[in-house]
Design a protein around this motif. Structure first.
Motif, PDB file in Angstrom:
ATOM      1  N   LEU A  14       0.742  -1.280   0.072  1.00 19.47           N
ATOM      2  CA  LEU A  14      -0.106   0.022   0.015  1.00 19.47           C
ATOM      3  C   LEU A  14       0.873   1.194  -0.023  1.00 19.47           C
ATOM      4  O   LEU A  14       0.651   2.419  -0.656  1.00 19.47           O
ATOM      5  CB  LEU A  14      -1.009   0.088   1.245  1.00 19.47           C
ATOM      6  N   ARG A  15       1.855   1.256   0.807  1.00 13.24           N
ATOM      7  CA  ARG A  15       2.896   2.449   0.861  1.00 13.24           C
ATOM      8  C   ARG A  15       3.525   2.667  -0.593  1.00 13.24           C
ATOM      9  O   ARG A  15       3.566   3.916  -0.908  1.00 13.24           O
ATOM     10  CB  ARG A  15       3.695   2.305   2.033  1.00 13.24           C
ATOM     11  N   ARG A  16       3.923   1.726  -1.019  1.00 11.64           N
ATOM     12  CA  ARG A  16       4.564   1.686  -2.444  1.00 11.64           C
ATOM     13  C   ARG A  16       3.789   2.410  -3.443  1.00 11.64           C
ATOM     14  O   ARG A  16       4.217   3.268  -4.353  1.00 11.64           O
ATOM     15  CB  ARG A  16       5.327   0.499  -2.891  1.00 11.64           C
ATOM     16  N   ALA A  17       2.343   1.850  -3.392  1.00 13.43           N
ATOM     17  CA  ALA A  17       1.344   2.468  -4.601  1.00 13.43           C
ATOM     18  C   ALA A  17       1.087   3.819  -4.100  1.00 13.43           C
ATOM     19  O   ALA A  17       1.063   4.599  -5.071  1.00 13.43           O
ATOM     20  CB  ALA A  17       0.085   1.158  -4.180  1.00 13.43           C
ATOM     21  N   ALA A  18       1.110   4.248  -2.819  1.00 12.77           N
ATOM     22  CA  ALA A  18       0.882   5.596  -2.699  1.00 12.77           C
ATOM     23  C   ALA A  18       2.144   6.532  -3.185  1.00 12.77           C
ATOM     24  O   ALA A  18       1.746   7.345  -3.863  1.00 12.77           O
ATOM     25  CB  ALA A  18       0.632   5.590  -0.846  1.00 12.77           C
ATOM     26  N   LYS A  19       3.149   5.773  -2.945  1.00 11.16           N
ATOM     27  CA  LYS A  19       4.493   6.820  -3.108  1.00 11.16           C
ATOM     28  C   LYS A  19       4.580   6.744  -4.972  1.00 11.16           C
ATOM     29  O   LYS A  19       5.051   7.940  -5.434  1.00 11.16           O
ATOM     30  CB  LYS A  19       5.555   6.254  -2.611  1.00 11.16           C
ATOM     31  N   ALA A  20       4.115   5.820  -5.476  1.00 12.87           N
ATOM     32  CA  ALA A  20       4.263   5.657  -6.840  1.00 12.87           C
ATOM     33  C   ALA A  20       3.111   6.428  -7.601  1.00 12.87           C
ATOM     34  O   ALA A  20       3.289   6.997  -8.752  1.00 12.87           O
ATOM     35  CB  ALA A  20       4.380   4.203  -7.271  1.00 12.87           C
ATOM     36  N   GLU A  21       1.906   6.140  -7.131  1.00 19.48           N
ATOM     37  CA  GLU A  21       0.819   6.668  -7.969  1.00 19.48           C
ATOM     38  C   GLU A  21      -0.106   7.522  -7.488  1.00 19.48           C
ATOM     39  O   GLU A  21      -0.843   8.364  -8.124  1.00 19.48           O
ATOM     40  CB  GLU A  21      -0.129   5.382  -8.237  1.00 19.48           C
ATOM     41  N   ILE A  22      -0.059   7.731  -6.033  1.00 19.44           N
ATOM     42  CA  ILE A  22      -1.018   8.509  -5.389  1.00 19.44           C
ATOM     43  C   ILE A  22      -0.579  10.241  -5.195  1.00 19.44           C
ATOM     44  O   ILE A  22      -0.752  11.166  -5.520  1.00 19.44           O
ATOM     45  CB  ILE A  22      -1.464   8.181  -4.217  1.00 19.44           C
ATOM     46  N   LEU A  23       0.547  10.102  -4.289  1.00 19.48           N
ATOM     47  CA  LEU A  23       1.381  11.311  -3.963  1.00 19.48           C
ATOM     48  C   LEU A  23       1.850  12.151  -5.025  1.00 19.48           C
ATOM     49  O   LEU A  23       1.660  13.382  -4.997  1.00 19.48           O
ATOM     50  CB  LEU A  23       2.485  11.122  -3.033  1.00 19.48           C
TER      51      LEU A  23
END
Length: 274
Positions: A14-23
């Motif tokens: 979840l954290r990696r997806a947030a850093k790659a696609e959300i933030l």
């Protein structure tokens, strides 16, 4: 068959997806990257779709026997919801909870996941991309705040207080129209009422002991399974409005969470008169 999910691995995904696609998209969304779904305030963005795509692809590689159910996947194929109750193992994901806030540039949104086994929620994770930490729980193991450096802190729900001293959140937008005014009037009996428009942060706030109640009417699994388990593992009491347990297949019937059963009973009697 894969019979378990490593919750720490899922949390890090979840954290990696947030850093790659959300933030990278926060406060940088183009007009064509935000769309309404069921109504003007029910939004989906490019961040929601791309984050879920990344989480789904990696989750299916790691746990190929698990049913993957994401908010945007269900928007594309509503029949997925009917498979949740009978799944031996399922992963339920909300790629961006609080999409309205995210699209408006308000830093109150989260990424949530829960693990379901045999019709029961056995793990829940809420990741805060802005604070870069998780609250998480496995059934029977307590609720914990976890940071990327390995620091952990046990979470504990608030101590009970009298009704007129209760502070909390209530989502009233999906209440029946004829009942909404009545419930809103009843909420004048509590000390303070608010709504973050983000279940992820509302559940984090309750599990951390900062508020005394949460109330919801519409129950989509990606919005409430993780947070309910985390709240219960932090010591809170949760049930649907009729007093029955909240289960993964429930989509209605309301949900009320309080520090203990006595507080829950008081709120049900004095506020949630449905």
């Amino acid at each position: 068959m894969t019979t378990s999910v490593d919750v720490t691995v899922l949390a890090d995904l979840l954290r990696r997806a947030a850093k790659a696609e959300i933030l990278p998209r926060f406060r940088r969304l183009g007009r064509d990257e935000v769309r309404a779904k069921s109504e003007a305030t029910d939004l989906v963005t490019e961040a929601d779709e791309q984050a879920e795509r990344m989480i789904k692809a990696e989750a299916q590689q790691l746990w190929p026997d698990a049913l993957f159910l994401g908010e945007e996947s269900v928007a594309a194929d509503p029949t997925l919801l009917g498979r949740l109750a009978g799944a031996d193992l399922a992963i339920v994901v909300d790629p961006v909870d609080g999409t309205f806030n995210f699209a408006a540039g308000i830093p109150a949104f989260g990424v949530m996941a829960s693990v379901i086994s045999g019709g029961e929620t056995i793990a829940g994770i809420i990741y805060d991309p802005m604070g870069d930490d998780w609250v998480m729980a496995e059934k029977g193991g307590g609720a914990w705040l976890r940071r990327p450096d390995g620091e952990v802190q046990r979470l504990q729900a608030a101590e009970p207080v009298a009704l007129d001293q209760m502070v909390g959140m209530a989502s009233t937008g999906y209440l029946p129209v004829e009942k909404r005014a009545e419930v809103l009037g009843n909420l004048a009996k509590v000390r303070f009422l608010t709504n973050y428009r983000c279940a992820a942060h509302e559940y984090r706030t309750l599990a951390g002991g900062h508020v005394h109640y949460l109330m919801y009417n519409k129950l989509m699994p990606w919005d409430h399974l993780a947070g309910t388990l985390i709240s219960q593992e932090a010591g809170a009491y949760a049930a649907r409005f009729d007093g029955s347990p909240y289960l993964p297949q429930h989509l209605d019937g309301g949900l009320l969470i309080a520090p203990d059963k006595a507080s829950w009973d008081t709120l049900r009697r004095e506020v949630v008169t449905i």
